[in-house]
Motif scaffolding. Structure first.
Motif, PDB file in Angstrom:
ATOM      1  N   LYS A 155      71.445  88.948  -1.976  1.00 33.81           N
ATOM      2  CA  LYS A 155      72.061  88.572  -0.693  1.00 33.81           C
ATOM      3  C   LYS A 155      71.107  87.651   0.042  1.00 33.81           C
ATOM      4  CE  LYS A 155      74.671  90.116   3.150  1.00 33.81           C
ATOM      5  NZ  LYS A 155      74.924  88.814   3.717  1.00 33.81           N
ATOM      6  N   CYS A 167      64.088  92.071   5.751  1.00 34.13           N
ATOM      7  CA  CYS A 167      65.361  91.486   5.307  1.00 34.13           C
ATOM      8  C   CYS A 167      65.435  90.029   5.762  1.00 34.13           C
ATOM      9  CB  CYS A 167      66.535  92.271   5.901  1.00 34.13           C
ATOM     10  SG  CYS A 167      66.493  94.017   5.442  1.00 34.13           S
ATOM     11  N   HIS A 205      71.514  96.907   2.507  1.00 35.32           N
ATOM     12  CA  HIS A 205      70.159  96.571   2.089  1.00 35.32           C
ATOM     13  C   HIS A 205      69.350  97.839   1.796  1.00 35.32           C
ATOM     14  CE1 HIS A 205      71.849  93.168   4.081  1.00 35.32           C
ATOM     15  NE2 HIS A 205      70.824  92.392   3.804  1.00 35.32           N
ATOM     16  N   TYR A 212      72.537  91.218  11.867  1.00 34.76           N
ATOM     17  CA  TYR A 212      72.856  92.498  11.215  1.00 34.76           C
ATOM     18  C   TYR A 212      73.563  93.455  12.164  1.00 34.76           C
ATOM     19  CZ  TYR A 212      69.769  91.136   7.430  1.00 34.76           C
ATOM     20  OH  TYR A 212      69.203  90.473   6.374  1.00 34.76           O
ATOM     21  N   CYS A 213      74.382  94.317  11.568  1.00 33.89           N
ATOM     22  CA  CYS A 213      74.792  95.541  12.247  1.00 33.89           C
ATOM     23  C   CYS A 213      73.737  96.589  11.881  1.00 33.89           C
ATOM     24  CB  CYS A 213      76.165  96.014  11.761  1.00 33.89           C
ATOM     25  SG  CYS A 213      76.578  97.659  12.405  1.00 33.89           S
ATOM     26  N   HIS A 214      73.164  97.221  12.910  1.00 35.54           N
ATOM     27  CA  HIS A 214      72.233  98.325  12.653  1.00 35.54           C
ATOM     28  C   HIS A 214      72.588  99.482  13.577  1.00 35.54           C
ATOM     29  CE1 HIS A 214      70.449  96.299  16.083  1.00 35.54           C
ATOM     30  NE2 HIS A 214      70.217  95.235  15.334  1.00 35.54           N
ATOM     31  N   LEU A 247      64.127  95.395   9.815  1.00 39.23           N
ATOM     32  CA  LEU A 247      64.630  94.032  10.005  1.00 39.23           C
ATOM     33  C   LEU A 247      63.628  93.013   9.468  1.00 39.23           C
ATOM     34  CD1 LEU A 247      66.235  94.402  13.544  1.00 39.23           C
ATOM     35  CD2 LEU A 247      67.426  93.913  11.409  1.00 39.23           C
ATOM     36  N   ALA A 280      77.018  90.215  11.819  1.00 37.85           N
ATOM     37  CA  ALA A 280      76.641  91.638  11.836  1.00 37.85           C
ATOM     38  C   ALA A 280      76.758  92.219  10.424  1.00 37.85           C
ATOM     39  CB  ALA A 280      77.517  92.400  12.822  1.00 37.85           C
ATOM     40  N   ASN A 281      76.010  91.624   9.480  1.00 41.68           N
ATOM     41  CA  ASN A 281      75.991  92.170   8.110  1.00 41.68           C
ATOM     42  C   ASN A 281      75.502  93.613   8.152  1.00 41.68           C
ATOM     43  OD1 ASN A 281      76.134  89.577   6.183  1.00 41.68           O
ATOM     44  ND2 ASN A 281      74.972  89.061   8.011  1.00 41.68           N
ATOM     45  N   CYS A 282      76.168  94.491   7.426  1.00 40.68           N
ATOM     46  CA  CYS A 282      75.768  95.913   7.399  1.00 40.68           C
ATOM     47  C   CYS A 282      74.386  96.050   6.769  1.00 40.68           C
ATOM     48  CB  CYS A 282      76.783  96.715   6.583  1.00 40.68           C
ATOM     49  SG  CYS A 282      76.217  98.391   6.217  1.00 40.68           S
ATOM     50  N   ILE A 283      73.416  96.522   7.547  1.00 41.02           N
ATOM     51  CA  ILE A 283      72.053  96.592   7.007  1.00 41.02           C
ATOM     52  C   ILE A 283      71.891  97.779   6.055  1.00 41.02           C
ATOM     53  CG2 ILE A 283      70.838  98.013   8.738  1.00 41.02           C
ATOM     54  CD1 ILE A 283      68.737  95.542   8.626  1.00 41.02           C
TER      55      ILE A 283
END
Ligand code: SF4
Length: 536
Positions: A261, A436, A251, A441-443, A433, A245-248
């Motif tokens: 990244k 990227c 980006h 991702y965390c969205h 999305l 859950a990468n923080c979007i």
């Protein structure tokens, strides 16, 4: 601009015994300054103790050349902060110093721990005093508590990670070692770089590696604990990784455009967002202008996609950073004019598209539209290179409560009217999305789908009526345990592991007499990768 949205912090750590680690950390913090401008600090380990200097202000305001010259050591960490959890005074500046028996540790943290209130209460009940109300102090005290029980800093960090919930990337030093660890979803970023040989750095972003001449090696893995000392770099899995859950928003806005990244620069990703935004919300206009600086890559992409001219219509005053000298009421009325000015020669008589990275509270967009109209623009079409921000963040970004978010209170037409634009358009979540790399991702701030369980206590005062967040995963069992229960469980696991070792050492693994965490490292180092990263 991102409507004055704030990242909570930037962190950096370096192990380089023959280098000026304090000065290296200073320059890395300058590269990370965009992640936090309220306070800055550096801690240095010199083999026998840990020294720290920190204060409110920008990195350049906190450190003089003489300060850095006095901080000799082999290992250092640094931190720049915009605080959301807890107080904002000097005490809350990081690195946070604490002692475990005779050992001094310094901890620096990026992120927010959603269960820190409960943990703090438990620690206080156990007789542990606190100086601040920050989640970072809770993490430091918890590490101290578990380390005293388990007698090893690594087991202390591991047990702490089993209890923490939220987004975190942390660096920690003692007098002779550097540790780096990251939440099991990988929400907050943390990368590993190499300075040559056994000299290593960790940082929130790759731009901090570039400035000290380090080569990017890889990301610190979700749930991983890295330890760097005279024994080299060693890795162990502190807690099992969970759904990525990468923080979007990194980006969209937070990370510097030249940081990289998953193989792509944030500049390129944002440029793609501009192209996609133009496909989704085209408009006929004379000129595309960015809201500087963060709207520039997307505005370039937007203009290129529609074959429209691209230009500079707004000039940013680069020297109005967060400051402790507050403007007078009279100056405050000028609002965005303190930071931005329009170029009448460029915008007069033109139909403009103004591209920003995001629209959060809407107040800044409204003022900029007025600024452009005052400068003679005939039409102002506003485009956001990210979807509507409708949900608050609990993992390290200060989005405030839901009632402060424009898109949670109004529909598209109401927002257009409020901002005063001729038209308004947002990138779709699918569009974002699609721009990227294909990782998890965390969205949640766009979709309300939260990777880490949002406890009921937030529901009451953080969400507007009619909004119900979705928790994508239940927190693991250990996050619901009391501190005492977890300590008892770790003790049991230690005894079971010790009994197993006596009965059957694994083939090919040199099982030394020692703590289970040491064993874990030996298991990992038994299978060495072919890269130069010998101990990972
Ligand atoms: S809620 Fe939004 S800002 Fe917060 S971690 Fe998730 S993507 Fe990032």
């Amino acid at each position: 601009m991102a409507d004055d949205l704030h990242e909570e912090c930037g962190v950096f750590g370096v192990w380089a015994p023959d280098s000026d680690v304090a000065r290296m950390t200073y320059f890395a913090l300058r590269a990370l300054q965009h992640r936090g401008q309220e306070s800055a600090g550096i801690a240095v380990g010199n083999g026998s103790t840990v020294l720290v200097r920190k204060d409110l202000g920008l990195v350049t305001q906190v450190f003089s050349d003489a300060d850095l010259s006095a901080m000799h050591g082999k290992v250092a960490i640094g931190h720049c902060r915009y605080g959301t959890a807890g107080a904002k005074g000097w005490e809350s500046a990081q690195p946070h110093l604490s002692t475990i028996n005779d050992v001094i540790i310094a901890l620096a943290h990026n992120g927010t721990l959603v269960n820190f209130d409960d943990l703090r209460r438990e620690l206080i009940a156990a007789g542990i005093p606190f100086r601040t109300n920050t989640d970072s102090e809770v993490a430091a005290k918890l590490i101290g508590y578990f380390t005293q029980l388990g007698h090893h800093l690594r087991t202390g960090i591991r047990d702490t990670m089993r209890m923490l919930e939220g987004g975190y990337a942390m660096v920690l030093i003692r007098e002779n070692a550097l540790y780096a660890f990251r939440d099991p979803h990988g929400i907050r970023p943390l990368v590993l770089g190499n300075l040559g040989g056994q000299n290593w750095v960790v940082a929130s972003e790759t731009c901090a590696l570039d400035i000290v001449g380090a080569k990017f090696v890889r990301e610190v893995r979700p749930g991983e604990i890295i330890r760097i000392s005279d024994d080299g770099l060693k890795s162990q899995q502190g807690v099992e990784p969970r759904a990525a859950a990468n923080c979007i928003f990194e980006h969209v806005y937070f990370s510097r455009p030249d940081s990289v990244k998953d193989g792509s620069s944030f500049y390129l990703m944002r440029n793609r967002m501009g192209h996609r935004l133009a496909q989704e919300t085209p408009v006929d206009a004379d000129l595309v202008i960015p809201v500087p600086d963060s709207g520039m890559p997307a505005a370039e992409g937007f203009a290129a996609e529609l074959h429209l001219p691209y230009g500079t219509g707004l000039i940013k005053n680069r020297y109005v950073a967060r400051t402790f000298i507050q403007p007078t009421q009279e100056l405050r009325k000028l609002g965005v004019r303190m930071k931005l000015n329009a170029l009448p020669d460029v915008v007069r008589g033109k139909r403009l598209v103004m591209v920003d990275d995001s629209i959060v509270r809407g107040t800044t967009s409204k003022q900029i539209v007025q600024l452009l109209r005052d400068a003679g623009a005939t039409e102002v079409h506003v485009r956001s290179a990210s979807p509507m921000v409708m949900w608050p963040c609990f993992y390290g970004i200060d989005t405030g409560t839901q009632d402060q978010l424009l898109a949670a209170r109004m529909n598209l037409e109401e927002m257009r009217d409020y901002i005063g634009a001729n038209s308004l358009g947002f990138l779709s979540p699918e569009g974002l999305l699609g721009c990227c790399p294909k990782v998890g991702y965390c969205h949640a701030c766009f979709t309300g789908r939260y990777p880490v369980e949002v406890s009921k206590q937030y529901w009451n005062d953080r969400f507007l009526e009619g909004f119900e967040p979705t928790s994508l995963e239940r927190s693991p069992e250990t996050a619901h345990m009391s501190i005492e229960e977890l300590a008892a469980r770790s003790e049991r696991e230690f005894e079971e592991a010790a009994a197993d070792e006596k009965v059957a050492p694994a083939a090919g693994v040199a099982v030394a007499a020692g703590a289970p965490d040491e064993k874990a490292e030996q298991v990992e180092t038994g299978a060495q990768p072919e890269t130069g990263e010998q101990h990972v």
